[in-house]
Design an enzyme around this catalytic site. Structure first.
Site, PDB file in Angstrom:
ATOM      1  N   ASP A  96      40.271  54.189  55.496  1.00 36.58           N
ATOM      2  CA  ASP A  96      41.439  53.824  56.632  1.00 36.58           C
ATOM      3  C   ASP A  96      42.366  54.669  57.699  1.00 36.58           C
ATOM      4  O   ASP A  96      41.320  56.054  57.127  1.00 36.58           O
ATOM      5  CB  ASP A  96      42.351  52.767  56.256  1.00 36.58           C
ATOM      6  CG  ASP A  96      42.760  53.344  54.842  1.00 36.58           C
ATOM      7  OD1 ASP A  96      43.649  55.185  54.768  1.00 36.58           O
ATOM      8  OD2 ASP A  96      44.125  53.532  53.969  1.00 36.58           O
ATOM      9  N   ASP A 287      39.214  43.836  51.371  1.00 41.92           N
ATOM     10  CA  ASP A 287      39.619  45.401  50.400  1.00 41.92           C
ATOM     11  C   ASP A 287      40.543  44.318  49.820  1.00 41.92           C
ATOM     12  O   ASP A 287      41.397  44.504  50.732  1.00 41.92           O
ATOM     13  CB  ASP A 287      39.906  46.665  51.094  1.00 41.92           C
ATOM     14  CG  ASP A 287      40.820  46.864  51.999  1.00 41.92           C
ATOM     15  OD1 ASP A 287      41.182  45.988  53.537  1.00 41.92           O
ATOM     16  OD2 ASP A 287      41.547  47.358  51.364  1.00 41.92           O
ATOM     17  N   CYS A 325      31.196  34.537  32.728  1.00 43.36           N
ATOM     18  CA  CYS A 325      30.593  35.609  33.519  1.00 43.36           C
ATOM     19  C   CYS A 325      29.781  36.036  32.970  1.00 43.36           C
ATOM     20  O   CYS A 325      29.809  36.560  31.221  1.00 43.36           O
ATOM     21  CB  CYS A 325      32.362  36.433  33.349  1.00 43.36           C
ATOM     22  SG  CYS A 325      32.197  38.161  33.900  1.00 43.36           S
ATOM     23  N   CYS A 327      29.203  39.920  32.865  1.00 38.68           N
ATOM     24  CA  CYS A 327      29.314  41.379  33.170  1.00 38.68           C
ATOM     25  C   CYS A 327      29.422  41.778  31.863  1.00 38.68           C
ATOM     26  O   CYS A 327      29.264  41.623  30.787  1.00 38.68           O
ATOM     27  CB  CYS A 327      30.832  41.697  33.351  1.00 38.68           C
ATOM     28  SG  CYS A 327      31.997  42.132  32.583  1.00 38.68           S
ATOM     29  N   CYS A 330      32.120  41.125  29.206  1.00 37.40           N
ATOM     30  CA  CYS A 330      32.447  39.700  28.858  1.00 37.40           C
ATOM     31  C   CYS A 330      31.370  39.231  27.526  1.00 37.40           C
ATOM     32  O   CYS A 330      30.912  38.443  26.708  1.00 37.40           O
ATOM     33  CB  CYS A 330      31.785  39.091  29.968  1.00 37.40           C
ATOM     34  SG  CYS A 330      33.556  38.384  30.565  1.00 37.40           S
ATOM     35  N   HIS A 356      35.677  44.432  33.989  1.00 35.99           N
ATOM     36  CA  HIS A 356      34.732  42.651  34.147  1.00 35.99           C
ATOM     37  C   HIS A 356      35.834  41.620  35.822  1.00 35.99           C
ATOM     38  O   HIS A 356      35.307  41.190  36.705  1.00 35.99           O
ATOM     39  CB  HIS A 356      36.181  42.008  32.996  1.00 35.99           C
ATOM     40  CG  HIS A 356      35.966  40.095  33.856  1.00 35.99           C
ATOM     41  ND1 HIS A 356      35.145  39.329  33.839  1.00 35.99           N
ATOM     42  CD2 HIS A 356      37.318  40.229  34.204  1.00 35.99           C
ATOM     43  CE1 HIS A 356      35.723  38.326  33.784  1.00 35.99           C
ATOM     44  NE2 HIS A 356      37.390  38.318  34.452  1.00 35.99           N
TER      45      HIS A 356
HETATM   46 ZN   LIG Z   1      33.255  39.656  32.973  1.00 37.13          ZN
END
Ligand SMILES: [Zn+2]
Length: 393
Positions: A96, A287, A325, A327, A330, A356
């Site tokens: 930025d 963002d 999820c 990920c 998780c 996460h």
């Molecule tokens: Zn997750």
């Protein structure tokens, strides 16, 4: 102009929503895209390897000119060979301009035609930021996408104040363009120069549309910004206290009017629901600090709404944060364990929740892109929003 610095290829459209590929000098980015925020050169609470790993696979992150300019300072970054080398990140970087951060200082800054004078929050020294200084700093950092130096008006700014601010932004945009073009001609100004087969290898410059909540000012700002001609266009000055209704009026009006062949970026927004709403108006880039900041304060974003890990109801809950999820957090850890980590002040709590949350935001954008490509974005959006309101589960 010869070869562009950046090129957007729109692959599919569904209403105003669009999915595409943004070619940059540091790789391809599928859009719509969410950019994790790396304020001072680090995306707080997560290692760069994990940002690159397929769990997250962030293709672009954002750095804050204001923070990096004050500390460690541009000489340190230049000595390292630019921001990519300094931080150890070879994918795309957007910086930025510092305009928004300086504006946020409120009473601590003084705005004139020339630029903004302010006291550094680091050491109290008097500093001066202008379109020219901002372009110099962003060139020395070697960011792949540079933002013009703009002036933000408060969300509820009355017409005359908002008009003056918008006009100043237009003049600063022109000065940013002139300095930027001069720097691109210099041999060693851009620390990140990386000639690529199909692109020029120079930095890309984005213009910013201002005008507070006034739609006529916003349209005029867009027109004047387009006349200068930029590689991409951003909507700035939203999420600054104007309320959601106003924000969607502005985005709904302005985003579809922005050049279809260039990337459109909504700055500083927002929640998962906000991202989907903005995508429906044709925005390509986002963002926001929410996934990282909320991760550090014990709040998880899940497909069933926000989950506060401090809540006593998770004390013996063996389920993952989000059952849908995939990920690594998780797949391995329970809510009960994460709650325990948080309450005992373990730094791992922040790290795991941040991981996460970023995985959730980036995976949501992946699914958004798929749904646009297969022509069922409205259905995806409706089902996604209904599930969010189930609240925690
Ligand atoms: Zn997750």
């Amino acid at each position: 102009m010869n070869d562009p610095a950046i090129r957007l290829q729109v692959d599919a459209e569904d209403g105003n929503a669009r999915a595409g590929t943004l070619f940059t000098r540091r790789g391809e980015i599928e859009t719509p895209v969410f950019m994790p925020v790396g304020t001072a050169g680090s995306v707080k609470g997560i290692r760069f390897e994990e940002l690159e790993d397929h769990d997250l696979d962030a293709r672009i992150i954002l750095g804050n000119t204001y923070h990096l300019w004050l500390r460690p300072g541009i000489e340190t970054i230049r000595a390292a060979g630019g921001l990519h080398r300094f931080i150890g990140w070879d994918r795309a970087l957007l910086t930025d301009s510092g305009g928004f951060q300086v504006w946020s200082l409120g009473a601590l800054r003084k705005i004139s035609e020339e630029g903004t004078e302010f006291r550094s929050h680091v050491d109290g020294s008097l500093r001066f930021l202008s379109p020219e200084v901002s372009m110099d700093v962003q060139a020395a950092m070697g960011s792949d996408i540079v933002m013009v130096f703009d002036e933000c008006a408060p969300g509820q700014a009355p017409l005359e104040e908002a008009r003056q601010s918008m006009e100043l932004t237009a003049r600063w945009a022109r000065r940013s363009r002139v300095r930027f073009d001069a720097l691109q001609q210099e041999e060693n100004a851009d620390a990140g120069r990386k000639p690529e087969e199909r692109l020029s290898g120079r930095q890309a410059l984005f213009g910013i549309v201002q005008g507070a909540a006034h739609l006529d000012l916003r349209r005029e700002s867009l027109q004047r910004t387009m006349e200068i001609d930029f590689d991409g266009y951003a909507i700035g000055g939203l999420s600054v206290g104007e309320g959601k209704k106003v924000m969607w009026e502005v985005v709904g009006e302005i985003a579809p009017l922005m050049p279809a062949s260039r990337p459109r970026y909504l700055m500083g927004v927002g929640t998962p629901e906000d991202l989907l709403e903005a995508v429906s108006h044709g925005v390509d880039m986002f963002d926001c600090v929410l996934p990282t900041r909320n991760g550090r304060t014990g709040q998880a974003f899940t497909s069933r709404g926000k989950l506060n890990i401090k809540n006593a109801r998770w004390t013996t809950d063996t389920r993952p944060l989000d059952e849908s999820c995939r990920c690594s957090v998780c797949r391995r850890h329970s809510r009960a364990f994460l709650r325990h980590l948080y309450l005992t002040g373990e730094m791992l709590a922040s790290i795991l929740l941040t991981h996460h949350n970023l995985a959730f935001f980036l995976d949501t954008m992946r699914r958004v892109r798929q749904s646009i490509r297969s022509g069922d974005f409205p259905t995806f959006r409706r089902e996604f929003t209904e599930r969010l309101r189930a609240n925690g589960g």
